[in-house]
Design an enzyme around this catalytic site. Sequence first.
Site, PDB file in Angstrom:
ATOM      1  N   ARG A  52     -25.196 -49.652  10.712  1.00  0.00           N
ATOM      2  CA  ARG A  52     -25.707 -48.316  10.415  1.00  0.00           C
ATOM      3  C   ARG A  52     -25.136 -47.277  11.382  1.00  0.00           C
ATOM      4  O   ARG A  52     -24.936 -46.126  11.018  1.00  0.00           O
ATOM      5  CB  ARG A  52     -27.234 -48.312  10.430  1.00  0.00           C
ATOM      6  CG  ARG A  52     -27.835 -49.112   9.265  1.00  0.00           C
ATOM      7  CD  ARG A  52     -29.355 -49.163   9.312  1.00  0.00           C
ATOM      8  NE  ARG A  52     -29.991 -47.874   9.140  1.00  0.00           N
ATOM      9  CZ  ARG A  52     -30.250 -47.289   7.976  1.00  0.00           C
ATOM     10  NH1 ARG A  52     -29.933 -47.897   6.849  1.00  0.00           N
ATOM     11  NH2 ARG A  52     -30.846 -46.107   7.925  1.00  0.00           N
ATOM     12  N   CYS A  92     -41.744 -41.818   6.733  1.00  0.00           N
ATOM     13  CA  CYS A  92     -41.832 -41.613   5.278  1.00  0.00           C
ATOM     14  C   CYS A  92     -42.836 -42.628   4.737  1.00  0.00           C
ATOM     15  O   CYS A  92     -42.540 -43.360   3.805  1.00  0.00           O
ATOM     16  CB  CYS A  92     -40.465 -41.730   4.618  1.00  0.00           C
ATOM     17  SG  CYS A  92     -39.636 -43.285   4.915  1.00  0.00           S
ATOM     18  N   PRO A 133     -28.715 -42.784   8.417  1.00  0.00           N
ATOM     19  CA  PRO A 133     -27.286 -42.482   8.235  1.00  0.00           C
ATOM     20  C   PRO A 133     -26.858 -41.090   8.674  1.00  0.00           C
ATOM     21  O   PRO A 133     -25.684 -40.770   8.534  1.00  0.00           O
ATOM     22  CB  PRO A 133     -27.094 -42.651   6.730  1.00  0.00           C
ATOM     23  CG  PRO A 133     -28.428 -42.300   6.145  1.00  0.00           C
ATOM     24  CD  PRO A 133     -29.465 -42.762   7.138  1.00  0.00           C
ATOM     25  N   LYS A 183     -30.667 -36.122   9.241  1.00  0.00           N
ATOM     26  CA  LYS A 183     -31.335 -35.164  10.130  1.00  0.00           C
ATOM     27  C   LYS A 183     -30.423 -34.777  11.286  1.00  0.00           C
ATOM     28  O   LYS A 183     -30.450 -33.641  11.753  1.00  0.00           O
ATOM     29  CB  LYS A 183     -32.656 -35.739  10.607  1.00  0.00           C
ATOM     30  CG  LYS A 183     -33.589 -35.961   9.410  1.00  0.00           C
ATOM     31  CD  LYS A 183     -34.930 -36.505   9.752  1.00  0.00           C
ATOM     32  CE  LYS A 183     -35.733 -36.773   8.493  1.00  0.00           C
ATOM     33  NZ  LYS A 183     -35.383 -38.030   7.800  1.00  0.00           N
ATOM     34  N   ASP A 202     -37.239 -40.145  14.151  1.00  0.00           N
ATOM     35  CA  ASP A 202     -37.417 -40.337  12.703  1.00  0.00           C
ATOM     36  C   ASP A 202     -37.575 -41.844  12.525  1.00  0.00           C
ATOM     37  O   ASP A 202     -36.622 -42.556  12.234  1.00  0.00           O
ATOM     38  CB  ASP A 202     -36.189 -39.787  11.964  1.00  0.00           C
ATOM     39  CG  ASP A 202     -36.366 -39.816  10.466  1.00  0.00           C
ATOM     40  OD1 ASP A 202     -37.516 -39.723  10.005  1.00  0.00           O
ATOM     41  OD2 ASP A 202     -35.356 -39.932   9.756  1.00  0.00           O
ATOM     42  N   GLU A 221     -28.336 -44.938  17.183  1.00  0.00           N
ATOM     43  CA  GLU A 221     -28.762 -45.863  16.131  1.00  0.00           C
ATOM     44  C   GLU A 221     -28.510 -47.281  16.630  1.00  0.00           C
ATOM     45  O   GLU A 221     -27.365 -47.656  16.872  1.00  0.00           O
ATOM     46  CB  GLU A 221     -27.967 -45.581  14.852  1.00  0.00           C
ATOM     47  CG  GLU A 221     -28.084 -46.654  13.785  1.00  0.00           C
ATOM     48  CD  GLU A 221     -29.506 -46.918  13.318  1.00  0.00           C
ATOM     49  OE1 GLU A 221     -30.226 -45.969  13.004  1.00  0.00           O
ATOM     50  OE2 GLU A 221     -29.905 -48.107  13.289  1.00  0.00           O
TER      51      GLU A 221
HETATM   52  N1  SAM Z   1     -32.884 -40.107  10.730  1.00  0.00           N
HETATM   53  C1  SAM Z   1     -32.137 -40.795   9.693  1.00  0.00           C
HETATM   54  C2  SAM Z   1     -31.609 -39.785   8.712  1.00  0.00           C
HETATM   55  O1  SAM Z   1     -32.173 -38.702   8.593  1.00  0.00           O
HETATM   56  O2  SAM Z   1     -30.604 -40.070   8.055  1.00  0.00           O
HETATM   57  C3  SAM Z   1     -32.983 -41.864   9.033  1.00  0.00           C
HETATM   58  C4  SAM Z   1     -33.560 -42.838  10.012  1.00  0.00           C
HETATM   59  S1  SAM Z   1     -34.377 -44.212   9.318  1.00  0.00           S
HETATM   60  C5  SAM Z   1     -35.865 -43.522   8.788  1.00  0.00           C
HETATM   61  C6  SAM Z   1     -34.837 -45.105  10.741  1.00  0.00           C
HETATM   62  C7  SAM Z   1     -33.670 -45.659  11.518  1.00  0.00           C
HETATM   63  O3  SAM Z   1     -34.184 -46.243  12.718  1.00  0.00           O
HETATM   64  C8  SAM Z   1     -32.900 -46.767  10.819  1.00  0.00           C
HETATM   65  O4  SAM Z   1     -31.538 -46.436  10.763  1.00  0.00           O
HETATM   66  C9  SAM Z   1     -33.116 -47.998  11.693  1.00  0.00           C
HETATM   67  O5  SAM Z   1     -32.005 -48.854  11.756  1.00  0.00           O
HETATM   68  C10 SAM Z   1     -33.407 -47.367  13.030  1.00  0.00           C
HETATM   69  N2  SAM Z   1     -34.164 -48.223  13.965  1.00  0.00           N
HETATM   70  C11 SAM Z   1     -34.690 -49.447  13.745  1.00  0.00           C
HETATM   71  N3  SAM Z   1     -35.293 -49.905  14.861  1.00  0.00           N
HETATM   72  C12 SAM Z   1     -35.130 -48.960  15.808  1.00  0.00           C
HETATM   73  C13 SAM Z   1     -35.504 -48.852  17.173  1.00  0.00           C
HETATM   74  N4  SAM Z   1     -36.200 -49.804  17.782  1.00  0.00           N
HETATM   75  N5  SAM Z   1     -35.150 -47.751  17.832  1.00  0.00           N
HETATM   76  C14 SAM Z   1     -34.466 -46.747  17.228  1.00  0.00           C
HETATM   77  N6  SAM Z   1     -34.101 -46.800  15.930  1.00  0.00           N
HETATM   78  C15 SAM Z   1     -34.427 -47.882  15.233  1.00  0.00           C
END
Ligand code: SAM
Length: 493
Positions: A166, A258, A140, A143, A205, A161
């Site tokens: 999201r 995480c 969201p 970072k 991330d 994203e």
């Molecule tokens: N960086 C964010 C923050 O600090 O608020 C949190 C990110 S969360 C750990 C991982 C994110 O990666 C999710 O929003 C997810 O929807 C997205 N995601 C899922 N598959 C992905 C892909 N193939 N490539 C890039 N992002 C992806």
Amino acid sequence: MAGEPLPDAFAGAMRDLLGAEWPAFRDALVEGRPVRGLRLHRLAPADGEATERTRGLHPTAALAVAAPPLPLPADLGAHLGPPVPWSGGAGWYLPPGSPAGHHVLHEAGAYYLQEPSAMAAAAALAPRPGEAVLDLCAAPGGKATALARLLRGRGLLVANEPDPARARVLARNLGRLGVDAAVTQEAPERLASAWSGRFDAVLVDAPCSGEGLFRKETTARTQWSARGVVGCARRQRAILAAAAALARPGGRILYSTCTFNPEENEAVARWALDALGLSADPMPPPAGWEPGRPEWVPAGAASAEALAQATCRLWPHRAAGEGAFLARFRRDGTPAPERAGRRTAAPGPAGVPGWPEWLRELLGGGGPPASWERPLSHRGVLWAAAAPDLPLAGLTVVAPGLALGVRTAGGAFQPHHHLAMALAPAAPRQPRALDRRAAAAYLAGEALPGGGAPGLCWIHVGGLPLGWARDVGARTNNLYPKALRRVDLVTDW
Ligand code: SAM
């Protein structure tokens, strides 16, 4: 947090890896209390970053992220717990039960609620003002907003994203915090084809199995599976391969998860060194973190020493945070002297008749930046292009930059809410200060008393932006977006 038991396969694997440390680790996950944190965004304590940040400002102080932060209000300062040691001076622990997420200052973008260990990634990537930075998995936006703050309004930030819902939340959070980033909704591989070698710094991330969340969200325990770990590791490699292509020669890549299992951590990092040809970028573990564990994964071409130096872990039984892993890489080579993709002073593509005059009338002061005066028109909105030199054709762009305004069917202009949120107090011609109680009423959608000069006013609480209103004489119409209204906000701690 009691509740669902830890998954058997997870518990068995971690018991084998941790040996004598397993009971302390298990107790931290099962009985420990999750920690919460807050990262200051528009504020800074009087003795810290404020002075440091006044160096190297954006040419215009109209942009809030470029202006020096405002002083931390004493009552908020008194409410915070100790500082988060690895947050680069911006993060604090929150006392249990803190109403920080329901406070008017939260809606004003004064701070962002962020799990403490998540504060380490942006500080480890350490973007410098003027750099081109890409956050590949950004929603969201915790970072991404931290990266924006470190860029201080100079340089380029793209937040990507792939999940549509999201991505909308991401754009909304960036808007609330006054960040002028481009937001895309793409698979990293597609961005890599379009923007190869364009970025000084790339954050991955990664989506992961979320074992570090087992204490905070017991549903993470029920959703976990050994097969899921394998799938996550596969996806993480694909995202890192795209990141390697997107970084310029000499550029930095920060990988974070995480989760605890080595398959998604050291094994992915080792693969990035061996298969992608990235170099380890040694990173002393932040205070409270520990080096990665190369001995937990099969040997590869990269030495265990290089892998240990470029990786680190936060263990919840040893430091106050949820589980996290970081790895820092560098793409080999030297940068070309001029890199496209950087933000230049180039104006937007086409003039919109009447817009610059209208904007200057709204803002007054030293006048808006050139990119605001020559906006880009996209999906019916006028935008200050955040990435004028990046090719966007064929990509799904949620926001090409800062949303400035719209032109109505009758040809008049209206300011966008995000323009209000991106302004520093020096910029708007008609500021209107509210105390916290009046600010809560404004955020709930109530009209304000009139009596000021007629026209648009910029509503703020202690210099922190809230939105727009229009004074029409007897009253002031509330222009706070209906979809964002909150009736549950508090003004005390
Ligand atoms: N960086 C964010 C923050 O600090 O608020 C949190 C990110 S969360 C750990 C991982 C994110 O990666 C999710 O929003 C997810 O929807 C997205 N995601 C899922 N598959 C992905 C892909 N193939 N490539 C890039 N992002 C992806």
